[in-house]
Design a protein around this motif. Structure first.
Motif, PDB file in Angstrom:
ATOM      1  N   ALA A   9       0.839  -1.196   0.000  1.00 28.72           N
ATOM      2  CA  ALA A   9       0.000   0.000   0.000  1.00 28.72           C
ATOM      3  C   ALA A   9       0.869   1.239   0.000  1.00 28.72           C
ATOM      4  O   ALA A   9       1.959   1.240   0.526  1.00 28.72           O
ATOM      5  CB  ALA A   9      -0.898   0.008   1.236  1.00 28.72           C
ATOM      6  N   ALA A  10       0.354   2.292  -0.589  1.00 28.32           N
ATOM      7  CA  ALA A  10       1.102   3.546  -0.633  1.00 28.32           C
ATOM      8  C   ALA A  10       0.624   4.492   0.457  1.00 28.32           C
ATOM      9  O   ALA A  10      -0.473   4.376   0.964  1.00 28.32           O
ATOM     10  CB  ALA A  10       0.917   4.221  -1.994  1.00 28.32           C
ATOM     11  N   VAL A  11       1.472   5.392   0.814  1.00 26.87           N
ATOM     12  CA  VAL A  11       1.064   6.493   1.677  1.00 26.87           C
ATOM     13  C   VAL A  11       1.121   7.763   0.862  1.00 26.87           C
ATOM     14  O   VAL A  11       1.894   7.870  -0.076  1.00 26.87           O
ATOM     15  CB  VAL A  11       1.987   6.633   2.908  1.00 26.87           C
ATOM     16  N   VAL A  12       0.270   8.699   1.192  1.00 27.34           N
ATOM     17  CA  VAL A  12       0.174   9.917   0.414  1.00 27.34           C
ATOM     18  C   VAL A  12       1.025  10.988   1.054  1.00 27.34           C
ATOM     19  O   VAL A  12       0.949  11.206   2.239  1.00 27.34           O
ATOM     20  CB  VAL A  12      -1.292  10.397   0.333  1.00 27.34           C
ATOM     21  N   GLN A  23      -4.100   9.703   5.191  1.00 24.40           N
ATOM     22  CA  GLN A  23      -3.368   8.494   4.849  1.00 24.40           C
ATOM     23  C   GLN A  23      -1.937   8.575   5.341  1.00 24.40           C
ATOM     24  O   GLN A  23      -1.380   7.614   5.842  1.00 24.40           O
ATOM     25  CB  GLN A  23      -3.358   8.293   3.326  1.00 24.40           C
ATOM     26  N   GLN A  24      -1.339   9.738   5.223  1.00 23.64           N
ATOM     27  CA  GLN A  24       0.047   9.878   5.650  1.00 23.64           C
ATOM     28  C   GLN A  24       0.198   9.589   7.132  1.00 23.64           C
ATOM     29  O   GLN A  24       1.123   8.915   7.544  1.00 23.64           O
ATOM     30  CB  GLN A  24       0.526  11.307   5.398  1.00 23.64           C
ATOM     31  N   THR A  25      -0.661  10.116   7.917  1.00 20.11           N
ATOM     32  CA  THR A  25      -0.488   9.988   9.347  1.00 20.11           C
ATOM     33  C   THR A  25      -0.696   8.571   9.828  1.00 20.11           C
ATOM     34  O   THR A  25      -0.294   8.214  10.917  1.00 20.11           O
ATOM     35  CB  THR A  25      -1.455  10.918  10.100  1.00 20.11           C
ATOM     36  N   LYS A  26      -1.289   7.711   8.989  1.00 18.32           N
ATOM     37  CA  LYS A  26      -1.440   6.307   9.344  1.00 18.32           C
ATOM     38  C   LYS A  26      -0.190   5.511   9.037  1.00 18.32           C
ATOM     39  O   LYS A  26      -0.068   4.360   9.423  1.00 18.32           O
ATOM     40  CB  LYS A  26      -2.633   5.696   8.584  1.00 18.32           C
ATOM     41  N   THR A 214       9.349  14.730   7.567  1.00 18.84           N
ATOM     42  CA  THR A 214       8.667  15.788   8.310  1.00 18.84           C
ATOM     43  C   THR A 214       7.269  16.027   7.759  1.00 18.84           C
ATOM     44  O   THR A 214       6.361  16.450   8.483  1.00 18.84           O
ATOM     45  CB  THR A 214       9.497  17.087   8.268  1.00 18.84           C
ATOM     46  N   ALA A 215       7.074  15.733   6.479  1.00 15.79           N
ATOM     47  CA  ALA A 215       5.756  15.886   5.860  1.00 15.79           C
ATOM     48  C   ALA A 215       4.791  14.787   6.275  1.00 15.79           C
ATOM     49  O   ALA A 215       3.593  14.879   6.010  1.00 15.79           O
ATOM     50  CB  ALA A 215       5.892  15.907   4.336  1.00 15.79           C
ATOM     51  N   CYS A 216       5.287  13.740   6.908  1.00 12.98           N
ATOM     52  CA  CYS A 216       4.444  12.634   7.364  1.00 12.98           C
ATOM     53  C   CYS A 216       4.963  12.182   8.732  1.00 12.98           C
ATOM     54  O   CYS A 216       5.541  11.105   8.846  1.00 12.98           O
ATOM     55  CB  CYS A 216       4.447  11.484   6.356  1.00 12.98           C
ATOM     56  N   PRO A 217       4.791  13.010   9.765  1.00  9.05           N
ATOM     57  CA  PRO A 217       5.428  12.771  11.053  1.00  9.05           C
ATOM     58  C   PRO A 217       5.005  11.499  11.759  1.00  9.05           C
ATOM     59  O   PRO A 217       5.696  11.048  12.675  1.00  9.05           O
ATOM     60  CB  PRO A 217       5.041  14.006  11.875  1.00  9.05           C
TER      61      PRO A 217
END
Length: 237
Positions: A9-12, A23-26, A214-217
């Motif tokens: 799976a990808a993260v955004v 999605q990123q924060t997951k 940093t964009a997806c802490p």
């Protein structure tokens, strides 16, 4: 090694550091995820910074025979990763030799790719390139540790061949996946491998790692894979 079927799976994320989506924060998916919010950023910050050493003496053979069966499951590493990362996998002559599968989507390009054995549509990429590792500490390792790195599923990913060829032996400072939605997961994987094996990074590399993460802490840091020493039977190589 315990490998499961299914695509990665990808993260955004947005490469310009402007914030995170839900999605990123997951975090990202993948084998052996562990950790909590900020784990990937903290791990990147902990990596030792040094200059890139010369590539002198590097060859693929320094990391052992390609796709050695280091986990003793009677399947070579390449087929293990194909089984893990592809959908609708088909085999010939048992359950090792993968002849067909779907990479949906390819993490590097974001497009769907069909794998057919004998055609160069899918590569198994070393997320941390072996020549990059050589220049950042692996030159000084025992051969069994280099063999372990080359066959560790933590450092391996089925990807679109043409996109992967553009990566070459680049590190995070010089190459990121064109699919921006996968960049957080990709950088976290590089950090995880370098931390596991004690590889250093350049100053530019560390800066880029931290900028992306940093964009997806809440990006999780992948974990697991094989031991960092290959079994005894490989150590004389």
């Amino acid at each position: 090694m315990r490998l499961k079927g299914g695509a990665i799976a990808a993260v955004v994320m947005t490469f310009a550091v402007t914030g995170c989506t839900d999605q990123q924060t997951k975090g990202s998916s993948g084998p052996g995820e562990a950790g909590s919010g900020g784990a990937a950023v903290a791990a990147a910050d902990s990596l030792t910074v040094k200059g890139r050493a010369p590539k002198t003496g590097y060859s693929r053979a320094r990391f052992g025979t390609a796709w050695a069966d280091t986990d003793s499951n009677s399947c070579d590493t390449r087929d293990d990763i194909l089984k893990r990362d592809l959908k609708e996998v088909k085999f010939t002559g048992g359950t090792c030799k993968v002849t067909y599968g779907l990479l949906e989507p390819d993490p590097y390009s974001g497009k769907d790719v069909t794998y057919r054995r004998g055609r160069s549509q899918v590569d198994i990429d070393h997320v941390v390139a072996l020549s990059d590792a050589w220049q950042k500490g692996a030159k000084y390792w025992d051969p069994s540790k280099r063999i372990a790195l080359a066959n560790d599923p933590l450092n391996l990913l089925a990807v679109d061949a043409s996109t992967n060829r553009g990566k070459g032996d680049g590190d995070t400072a010089t190459w990121l996946p064109p699919n921006s939605a996968y960049r957080c997961a990709y950088v976290a994987a590089q950090v995880a491998v370098k931390k596991k094996y004690g590889l250093w990074v350049t100053a530019a590399e560390k800066t880029t790692m931290k900028k992306v993460l940093t964009a997806c802490p809440n990006q999780k840091l992948p974990s697991g894979g094989n031991p960092t020493k290959a079994p005894e039977r490989f150590r004389a190589r």
